[in-house]
Motif scaffolding. Structure first.
Motif, short mmCIF file in Angstrom:
data_model
loop_
_atom_site.label_atom_id
_atom_site.label_comp_id
_atom_site.label_asym_id
_atom_site.label_seq_id
_atom_site.Cartn_x
_atom_site.Cartn_y
_atom_site.Cartn_z
N MET A 179 0.85 -1.19 0.00
CA MET A 179 0.00 0.00 0.00
C MET A 179 0.88 1.23 0.00
SD MET A 179 -2.81 -1.41 2.71
CE MET A 179 -1.60 -2.33 3.67
N LEU A 180 0.63 2.14 -0.94
CA LEU A 180 1.44 3.35 -1.12
C LEU A 180 0.54 4.58 -1.09
CD1 LEU A 180 3.55 2.11 -4.18
CD2 LEU A 180 4.22 2.00 -1.77
N ASN A 181 1.10 5.72 -0.70
CA ASN A 181 0.28 6.93 -0.70
C ASN A 181 0.19 7.53 -2.10
OD1 ASN A 181 1.78 9.69 -1.02
ND2 ASN A 181 3.19 8.47 0.25
N SER A 182 -0.99 8.05 -2.41
CA SER A 182 -1.20 8.71 -3.70
C SER A 182 -1.24 10.22 -3.53
CB SER A 182 -2.51 8.22 -4.33
OG SER A 182 -3.62 8.50 -3.48
N LYS A 183 -0.94 10.69 -2.33
CA LYS A 183 -0.99 12.12 -2.03
C LYS A 183 0.33 12.83 -2.32
CE LYS A 183 -3.16 13.26 1.72
NZ LYS A 183 -3.46 13.49 3.17
N VAL A 184 1.45 12.14 -2.01
CA VAL A 184 2.77 12.77 -2.10
C VAL A 184 3.68 12.06 -3.10
CG1 VAL A 184 4.86 13.39 -0.82
CG2 VAL A 184 2.62 13.56 0.29
N TYR A 189 -1.90 5.97 -7.55
CA TYR A 189 -1.76 4.57 -7.14
C TYR A 189 -3.07 4.09 -6.53
CZ TYR A 189 0.35 0.33 -5.21
OH TYR A 189 0.66 -0.98 -4.92
N HIS A 190 -3.49 2.88 -6.92
CA HIS A 190 -4.83 2.43 -6.54
C HIS A 190 -4.89 1.90 -5.10
CE1 HIS A 190 -8.61 1.38 -9.08
NE2 HIS A 190 -8.92 1.95 -7.94
N ALA A 191 -3.92 1.09 -4.70
CA ALA A 191 -3.94 0.53 -3.34
C ALA A 191 -3.38 1.54 -2.36
CB ALA A 191 -3.13 -0.77 -3.29
N ASP A 192 -4.12 2.63 -2.18
CA ASP A 192 -3.65 3.73 -1.34
C ASP A 192 -4.38 3.81 0.00
OD1 ASP A 192 -6.09 4.62 -2.31
OD2 ASP A 192 -5.35 6.59 -2.94
N HIS A 193 -5.25 2.86 0.27
CA HIS A 193 -5.93 2.77 1.57
C HIS A 193 -5.99 1.31 2.00
CE1 HIS A 193 -7.24 6.92 0.79
NE2 HIS A 193 -7.52 6.97 2.08
N THR A 194 -5.90 1.10 3.29
CA THR A 194 -5.91 -0.26 3.81
C THR A 194 -7.18 -0.99 3.44
OG1 THR A 194 -4.58 0.50 5.69
CG2 THR A 194 -5.62 -1.65 5.89
N ALA A 195 -8.32 -0.32 3.55
CA ALA A 195 -9.60 -0.98 3.28
C ALA A 195 -9.67 -1.51 1.86
CB ALA A 195 -10.76 -0.02 3.55
N TRP A 196 -9.12 -0.78 0.90
CA TRP A 196 -9.12 -1.20 -0.50
C TRP A 196 -8.30 -2.49 -0.65
CZ3 TRP A 196 -6.07 -2.42 -4.61
CH2 TRP A 196 -6.60 -2.28 -5.90
N ALA A 197 -7.11 -2.49 -0.07
CA ALA A 197 -6.23 -3.65 -0.19
C ALA A 197 -6.80 -4.86 0.55
CB ALA A 197 -4.84 -3.31 0.35
N ILE A 198 -7.48 -4.63 1.66
CA ILE A 198 -8.09 -5.74 2.39
C ILE A 198 -9.14 -6.42 1.53
CG2 ILE A 198 -9.64 -6.29 4.32
CD1 ILE A 198 -6.78 -5.92 5.23
N LEU A 211 -0.61 -8.58 2.61
CA LEU A 211 -0.36 -7.16 2.40
C LEU A 211 0.96 -6.72 3.03
CD1 LEU A 211 -3.94 -5.80 3.16
CD2 LEU A 211 -2.99 -6.57 0.96
N LEU A 212 1.60 -5.77 2.37
CA LEU A 212 2.77 -5.09 2.91
C LEU A 212 2.26 -3.74 3.40
CD1 LEU A 212 6.21 -4.61 1.10
CD2 LEU A 212 5.33 -3.15 2.90
N TYR A 213 2.17 -3.60 4.72
CA TYR A 213 1.66 -2.37 5.32
C TYR A 213 2.83 -1.41 5.53
CZ TYR A 213 -0.95 0.70 8.50
OH TYR A 213 -1.56 1.79 9.09
N ASP A 214 2.90 -0.39 4.69
CA ASP A 214 3.95 0.61 4.80
C ASP A 214 3.45 1.71 5.73
OD1 ASP A 214 5.53 3.04 4.21
OD2 ASP A 214 6.51 1.75 2.75
N MET A 221 -1.76 8.79 4.23
CA MET A 221 -3.10 8.67 3.64
C MET A 221 -4.23 8.64 4.66
SD MET A 221 -2.73 8.82 0.42
CE MET A 221 -4.44 8.50 0.00
N GLU A 222 -4.04 7.95 5.79
CA GLU A 222 -5.19 7.72 6.67
C GLU A 222 -4.90 7.79 8.16
OE1 GLU A 222 -6.24 3.92 5.02
OE2 GLU A 222 -4.96 2.79 6.39
N GLY A 223 -3.63 7.75 8.57
CA GLY A 223 -3.32 7.80 9.99
C GLY A 223 -3.89 6.62 10.75
N ASP A 224 -4.09 6.80 12.06
CA ASP A 224 -4.74 5.79 12.90
C ASP A 224 -4.02 4.45 12.78
OD1 ASP A 224 -6.67 5.21 14.79
OD2 ASP A 224 -8.19 4.65 13.32
N VAL A 225 -2.70 4.49 12.83
CA VAL A 225 -1.88 3.34 12.47
C VAL A 225 -2.11 2.14 13.38
CG1 VAL A 225 0.51 2.50 12.36
CG2 VAL A 225 -0.10 4.68 11.30
N ILE A 226 -2.03 2.31 14.68
CA ILE A 226 -2.14 1.17 15.59
C ILE A 226 -3.51 0.52 15.51
CG2 ILE A 226 -2.23 0.51 18.04
CD1 ILE A 226 0.16 2.31 18.53
N ALA A 227 -4.57 1.33 15.46
CA ALA A 227 -5.92 0.76 15.36
C ALA A 227 -6.11 0.00 14.05
CB ALA A 227 -6.97 1.86 15.48
#
Length: 297
Positions: A179-184, A189-198, A211-214, A221-227
């Motif tokens: 999963m990569l960011n499409s903002k910067v 890039y399509h897999a830019d949110h965890t929910a999409w890749a899931i 998944l490779l969680y970067d 892209m979304e923050g809230d990393v630990i949750a």
């Protein structure tokens, strides 16, 4: 949701055992030609509960042998994102190639039906070679949107990746979509949110796809990393680190609490790899050693 094993009517007992082993190890495959990821090689001292590695490309100016020697001295277990010509080098230092480079490219990936034949052919050629070399994971990419809807991209990725699962399962190799960011960094890039890749992972429904969680990219892209990690860990086989903003050191000069992330992840019993993929602004090996210390919990 807990990942399920794929239901193939003609699966042999040996195939079932292989998939059970993959699932039990959190989608980290074990092959006869290599140590299980997470196992210490003789003479290599590992500190802490997390298996740490380092991405080759971030230290491309450092000769591969020097990088391996430094990684070993720091207690790392391997080198991440190696091309095929360098797969065997870490073994000389009691290390592993913890992730192989892709047989595809970031912008043009599995979300394009017209790319599937080439990607499948290239993947079917590479996967057996990776397994023989002890490379247990290979990174793959969704590709860029180019106007495509999320639903179509998900469906296309499922279709293409599913074609590779029999080969990947047979050889005990896990394909990991990053999963990569499409903002910067990776516009479109399509897999830019965890929910999409899931959704892709659920659709492929195989222990040989995870998944490779970067952490850097997903913080952008979304923050809230630990949750997010907590909710989706069964689908995650690999982590990358870097500081936000800037993709530099993971020290106190950036916004992520990597010590807290490492403590949480280790506490889950995660047995995969946390690979450092930051661009050092200071002396590279000093920065890498500091990153290792941050994540040694």
């Amino acid at each position: 949701m807990t990942p399920k094993q794929p239901a193939h009517a003609d699966v042999s007992r040996r195939d079932v055992s292989r998939r059970d082993a993959l699932l039990a190890l959190g989608a980290v495959a074990v092959t006869a030609s290599s140590l299980p990821l997470g196992a210490a090689s003789p003479g290599v001292v590992r500190a802490g509960r997390l298996n740490q590695s380092v991405a080759r490309w971030c230290f491309s100016r450092t000769p591969i042998n020097d990088l391996c020697a430094s990684a070993r001295s720091m207690g790392l277990m391997g080198i991440d994102l190696l091309g095929e010509t360098e797969w065997a080098v870490p073994k000389q230092y009691g290390l592993q190639c913890t992730m192989g480079n892709s047989f595809g490219a970031i912008p043009v990936g599995f979300n394009r039906l017209d790319q599937h034949d080439k990607l499948v052919a290239d993947g079917e050629a590479m996967i057996p070679r990776a397994a023989a070399a002890g490379v247990q994971k290979i990174v793959v990419f969704s590709g860029n949107r180019g106007g495509m809807s999320d639903g179509e991209g998900i469906a296309n990725c499922i279709t293409g990746l599913s074609r590779l699962m029999p080969t990947a399962e047979q050889h005990g190799v896990v394909l990991c979509m990053e999963m990569l960011n499409s903002k910067v960094d990776h516009k479109e890039y399509h897999a830019d949110h965890t929910a999409w890749a899931i959704e892709v992972a659920k659709g492929v429904n195989s222990p040989s796809f995870r998944l490779l969680y970067d952490i850097y990219h997903m913080q952008v892209m979304e923050g809230d990393v630990i949750a997010t990690i907590k909710a989706n860990l069964p689908w995650i086989a690999h982590f990358h680190t870097a500081g936000v903003p800037g993709r530099n050191e993971i020290d106190g000069g950036q916004e992520l609490n990597y010590r807290g992330i490492a403590e949480f992840t280790a506490g889950t019993g995660y047995r995969g790899v946390v690979a450092h993929e930051f661009l050092p602004r200071r002396e590279g090996m000093k920065s890498l050693r500091e990153a290792v210390e941050v994540c040694t919990v």
